[in-house]
Design an enzyme around this catalytic site. Structure first.
Site, PDB file in Angstrom:
ATOM      1  CG  ASP A  13     -19.799  -8.298  83.171  1.00 29.26           C
ATOM      2  OD1 ASP A  13     -18.930  -8.744  82.399  1.00 29.26           O
ATOM      3  OD2 ASP A  13     -19.663  -8.262  84.409  1.00 29.26           O
ATOM      4  CE  LYS A  16     -17.693  -5.328  77.148  1.00 29.10           C
ATOM      5  NZ  LYS A  16     -18.383  -5.427  78.425  1.00 29.10           N
ATOM      6  CG  ASN A  38      -9.660  -7.228  82.624  1.00 31.86           C
ATOM      7  OD1 ASN A  38      -9.458  -7.582  81.467  1.00 31.86           O
ATOM      8  ND2 ASN A  38      -9.602  -5.966  83.008  1.00 31.86           N
ATOM      9  NE  ARG A 303     -15.465 -10.600  91.207  1.00 34.37           N
ATOM     10  CZ  ARG A 303     -14.781  -9.471  91.099  1.00 34.37           C
ATOM     11  NH1 ARG A 303     -14.431  -8.791  92.169  1.00 34.37           N
ATOM     12  NH2 ARG A 303     -14.445  -8.997  89.909  1.00 34.37           N
ATOM     13  CB  SER A 413     -29.991  -8.295  72.968  1.00 38.41           C
ATOM     14  OG  SER A 413     -29.783  -9.626  73.376  1.00 38.41           O
TER      15      SER A 413
END
Ligand code: GDP
Ligand code: IMO
Ligand code: MG
Length: 433
Positions: A13, A16, A38, A303, A413
Site C-alpha cells: 500500500d 505503487k 489480495n 481494514r 507524490s
C-alpha cells in the site's frame, strides 16, 4: 530496451499504483508479476478513482498493453468482474488485457481453506485478505494447480477442477472440520468463465521478449511489498509470493539480464495491514492522525491500516534485497501538519543496537526503534508541482531519507491524483542494452 521494475519497499500500500499509472505514460506494456486479488491498487485521475486488484495499474491509458504474468494467481471470476467494472467506466480492455497461459488459478476451495487456516491459527493468525492466496500458491508448489492454459480445453478442465476441489474439500472437512464447497456450481461457473477468458490467454513471456527486442518499454508492476515477501519479509507474517524485484523475472518469464532500473515505492511514513512485526508502529494519537490524514484504510478489505514513522532500517534492507536504483516517496502531503517527524535509524534489541533487520523472526517482536527527529514544514504541499517549490524542510526530509537508505529520491507524490506528482530524477527509466 530493458524492462523497469516497480516494487513496494515497505509493507504494501505504498502508492505503487499511483506511481505506476504516472510512469505508464512512458511505457508500452505494464505487467503484473505476482500476488493476486489480495492487492488493492488505487489510481486517481482528475478526481476519478479506480481500484485495481488483478488488472495492471496502467490500464487507464487506452493504447497500452496490460499483462497478468505467470507469477500471479488468478480467480477467473474475479478477473472477469474486474474487467467488466473497468469497461463500465468507459475503459476499453478488449485485446489489451492479457493473461499468461502459465498463471495459476484460484478456486473457491482455496478461499475457503484460507479462512479455515486462519481460524485454526487463532492468535497467531496472519490477518490475510481471505482471497485464497496462500492455498493457491501451496497448490502450485505441490504441483496440483491448474494453469490458465487449461481453461482452453473445457472438457479436460472440468476433470481437473473436480480433482482439485475434491482434494480441497477433503482437507476442509477432515482436517479443519468445516464444510466443503459445492462442486457442481463451481464447474458451471468456471466452465463459463473459461470461454469468456479464452481469447486473452497468451504466452506472455514470448510477447514480452518480442516487445523488448522491438524496442518497446516494459514496466513490471509488483504488488504487496518487500517486508511481505515470503523469503525476505517478516516471515511467517508475509504473503505467499515474492514481491521483491527478483520476483519480476520469475513472474513474467524474462531473464535478469533483461531488467534495467528498479524503483522502490515508499510512503513518507509507514503502514501495515494485517498482523506481524512493525517496529515503528504508533499506537496513540499520532498513529490515529496519520490514519486519518492519510486515509489509511485497506483498498481491498477496508481494514484500518496500522500507522507509524518511516523506518530507514527496513528501507535500507529493501534497497539491498531489491537492488533499488531509485526511490519514489509518496504521501509526503500527509506529513504537512506534523510538528516534528521521526525517522527510525536503528533497532535496539535487548540493549544491543542493530543497523539491519534481525536474524531470528522472533526478535522482530522485541525491537525498540532508535529515532532521529526532524522539524516539520507545516505548510501545504499538495498543490506543488516542482521539487524547487517544496518547503526547505520537506526537501531536507527527503534528502535525509535518501542519505539514510542510500537510494536517491527520483519521484515525490503529494496527493492521490496523477497530476500531484513531482519527477525529480533527470535520467530515463528505460535504458537500452
Ligand atoms: P498500492 O497498493 O501500493 O497501490 O497503494 P493503495 O492504493 O493500496 O494505497 C495508497 C493510497 O494512498 C490510495 O488511497 C491512494 O489514492 C493514496 N495516495 C497515493 N499517493 C498519495 C499521495 O501522495 N498523497 C495522498 N494523500 N494519497 C496518496
Ligand atoms: P498491495 O498490492 C498490504 C497482507 C495481508 C496479510 C498478509 C498475507 O495493495 O500493496 P494474503 O492475503 O496475501 O495471504 O495476506 O499480507 N497483504 C497486503 N498488505 N497491501 C497488499 O497489497 C497486501 N496483500 C496482502 O494483510 O497481512
Ligand atoms: Mg494496496
Amino acid at each position: 530496451m530493458k524492462a523497469a521494475v516497480v516494487v513496494g519497499a515497505q509493507w504494501g500500500d505504498e502508492g505503487k499504483a499511483k506511481v505506476i499509472d504516472y510512469l505508464t505514460e512512458r511505457a508500452d506494456i505494464i505487467a503484473r508479476f505476482q500476488g493476486g486479488a489480495n492487492a488493492g491498487h488505487t489510481v486517481v485521475v482528475e478526481g476519478r478513482k479506480f481500484v485495481f486488484h488483478l488488472v495492471p495499474s496502467g490500464v487507464l491509458y487506452p493504447d497500452k498493453i496490460c499483462v497478468i504474468g505467470n507469477g500471479v494467481v488468478v480467480d477467473p471470476l474475479a478477473l472477469l468482474d474486474e474487467i467488466e467494472q473497468i469497461r463500465q467506466r468507459g475503459i476499453e480492455t478488449e485485446g489489451r488485457v492479457l493473461l499468461s497461459s502459465k498463471a495459476h488459478l484460484i478456486l473457491p476451495v482455496h478461499k475457503a481453506l484460507d479462512g479455515a487456516m486462519e481460524r485454526s491459527k487463532g492468535e497467531r493468525s496472519i490477518g490475510t485478505t481471505g482471497r485464497g492466496i496462500g492455498p493457491a500458491y501451496s497448490e502450485k508448489a505441490q504441483r496440483g494447480g491448474i494453469q490458465a492454459a487449461e481453461l482452453l480445453d473445457v472438457g479436460r478442465l472440468r476433470e481437473r477442477l473436480v480433482a482439485v476441489l475434491e482434494r480441497g474439500n477433503r482437507l476442509l472437512e477432515r482436517v479443519f472440520g468445516e464444510e466443503g464447497v459445492e462442486i457442481d456450481e463451481v464447474l458451471e461457473r468456471y466452465s463459463d468463465a473459461a470461454g469468456r477468458l479464452a481469447s486473452s490467454i497468451r504466452d506472455t513471456s514470448r510477447l514480452l521478449d518480442e516487445a523488448m527486442r522491438a524496442g518497446h518499454r516494459v514496466l513490471l508492476e509488483g504488488a504487496q511489498g518487500t517486508m511481505l515477501d515470503i523469503d525476505h519479509g517478516t516471515y511467517p507474517f508475509v504473503t505467499s509470493s515474492n514481491p521483491t524485484a527478483g520476483g519480476a523475472c520469475l513472474g513474467t518469464g524474462i531473464g535478469p539480464s533483461r531488467v534495467g532500473r528498479v524503483v522502490g515505492i515508499a510512503k513518507a511514513y509507514a503502514t501495515r495491514v494485517g498482523h506481524g512485526p512493525f517496529p515503528t508502529e504508533l499506537e496513540g494519537e499520532m498513529g490515529e492522525r496519520l490514519r486519518d490524514w492519510g486515509g489509511e484504510y485497506g483498498a481491498t478489505t477496508g481494514r484500518p491500516r496500522r500507522c507509524g514513522w518511516f523506518d530507514a532500517v527496513a528501507l535500507r534492507y529493501a534497497a539491498r534485497v531489491n537492488g533499488l536504483d531509485e526511490l519514489a516517496v509518496t504521501k509526503l502531503d500527509v506529513l504537512d501538519r506534523v510538528d516534528e517527524i521521526a525517522v527510525c535509524t536503528g533497532y535496539r534489541i535487548d540493549g544491543r543496537e542493530l543497523d539491519d533487520v534481525p536474524l531470528r523472526s522472533d526478535e522482530w517482536e522485541g525491537i525498540e526503534p532508535i529515532y532521529e527527529w526532524l522539524p516539520g514544514w507545516k505548510s501545504e504541499t499538495s498543490g506543488l508541482r516542482k521539487l524547487e517549490e517544496l518547503p526547505g524542510r520537506a526537501r531536507a526530509y527527503l534528502e535525509r531519507i535518501g542519505a539514510l537508505t542510500g537510494v536517491p529520491v527520483g519521484l515525490v507524490s503529494v496527493g492521490p491524483d496523477r497530476a500531484q506528482t513531482l519527477r525529480t530524477a533527470d535520467h530515463e527509466l528505460f535504458i537500452t542494452g
